[in-house]
Design an enzyme around this catalytic site. Structure first.
Site, PDB file in Angstrom:
ATOM      1  CG  ASP A 147      -8.637   2.297   2.060  1.00 48.52           C
ATOM      2  OD1 ASP A 147      -9.672   2.948   1.838  1.00 48.52           O
ATOM      3  OD2 ASP A 147      -8.608   1.274   2.780  1.00 48.52           O
ATOM      4  CB  VAL A 148      -3.928   6.847   1.239  1.00 47.65           C
ATOM      5  CG1 VAL A 148      -2.451   7.218   1.107  1.00 47.65           C
ATOM      6  CG2 VAL A 148      -4.803   8.080   1.031  1.00 47.65           C
TER       7      VAL A 148
END
Length: 314
Positions: A147-148
């Protein structure tokens, strides 16, 4: 009822099928055209979905046989890889077949619609790494993602044989992925397995959830350290669903500290100085695609997570 599309560019007309009788207009548009509920609602609000030639609100209940005319937005241009140096992204290992990076927060694995920030693939292009051409153009070489807002170790394939071998290894669960997570409270039992299917959240486009009929999702965990308000866990993923760790522990009412999207306490997050979830891809172990020897790569906690952990210990 059998429906026939009459299309003209991005304009489509068709009768409402029997199976959608009684649905809200935005739900019907979403189902018929494969749009998210948010996108469908915006389309209706803009007057681009007519029922029997008239503009109706999102709450309008459609009737079978009514004529639906929809003007769909033009398709977005496919995302492209833009070489861009990323401060804080470290190459842990690189050879002719793979490159292993330590990903900082705020960086996506690859370009995607709507994302304008830095990417791992763009960073590697900026420093001269040639990546495998397998996979979609914007995801070439990517065999798994973080995930970012999740930091840590990530591998990208550079050669075609490496891409094939690593994709297979991830698919057949031959890669050991270990994460460290700080979750609120104390899981009971302190060591266990969460086996709960995950799919898109039924009401929120940007979230995922445990839902009946979702994809099989298995998370193993062990408590490493307990604090008055939280616990540090070692987490081993058997599957790799989007937001899997975040969703599973939120479902147990032990969300990752700082993960406001999945129900974390904002007061605790603020006290610890966290602006994202306390979740870190700690290590990655797999057979090297060329030598077949087991390799392991480890990532240290970044500064924001290390400071939060020390605050919990004080």
């Amino acid at each position: 009822m059998t429906s026939v599309f009459a299309t003209g560019g991005d304009h489509r007309s068709l009768p409402v099928p029997d199976g959608l009788e009684g649905l809200r207009l935005d739900q019907a548009v979403s189902r018929l055209f494969g749009l998210s509920r948010t996108a469908a609602a915006a389309l209706v609000d803009a007057g681009d979905a007519l029922v029997d030639g008239a503009v109706r609100p999102n709450s309008h209940k459609v009737k079978a046989g009514s004529w639906l005319e929809v003007t769909l937005p033009a398709p977005a241009a496919p995302p492209t890889v833009v070489p861009q140096a990323v401060p804080g992204l470290t190459v842990v290992h690189a050879d002719d077949d793979i490159v292993v990076v330590d990903k900082p927060v705020g960086v996506a694995a690859h370009p995607s619609p709507g994302w304008t920030g830095p990417t791992v693939i763009g960073a590697l292009a900026a420093i001269g790494h040639r990546i495998s051409t397998s996979g979609a153009a914007e995801r070439q070489g990517v065999v798994h993602r973080l995930d970012v807002g999740t930091t840590g170790v990530m591998v990208v394939a550079k050669s075609e044989p490496a891409y094939t071998a690593l994709k297979r290894a991830f698919k057949y669960r031959e890669v050991e992925k270990r994460y460290h997570a700080v979750v609120q409270g104390h899981p009971d039992p302190l060591r266990g397995t969460i086996d709960a299917p995950i799919d898109r959240h039924p009401h929120h486009d940007y979230r995922w959830a445990v839902v009946s009929g979702g994809k099989p999702s298995v998370t193993h965990y062990d408590t490493l350290e307990a604090f008055p308000a939280a616990s540090l866990l070692d987490v081993k993923l058997e599957t790799g669903r989007t937001h899997q760790i975040r969703v599973h522990f939120s479902t147990l009412r032990h969300p990752c500290v700082g993960d406001l999207t999945y129900g974390a306490d904002p007061t605790l997050a603020a006290r610890l100085g966290l602006t994202r979830q306390w979740l870190h891809a700690r290590s990655l172990s797999f057979l090297h695609p060329r030598t077949a020897e087991e390799v392991t790569f480890v990532s240290d906690y970044p500064d924001d997570l290390a400071r939060a952990l020390e605050t919990l210990r004080d």
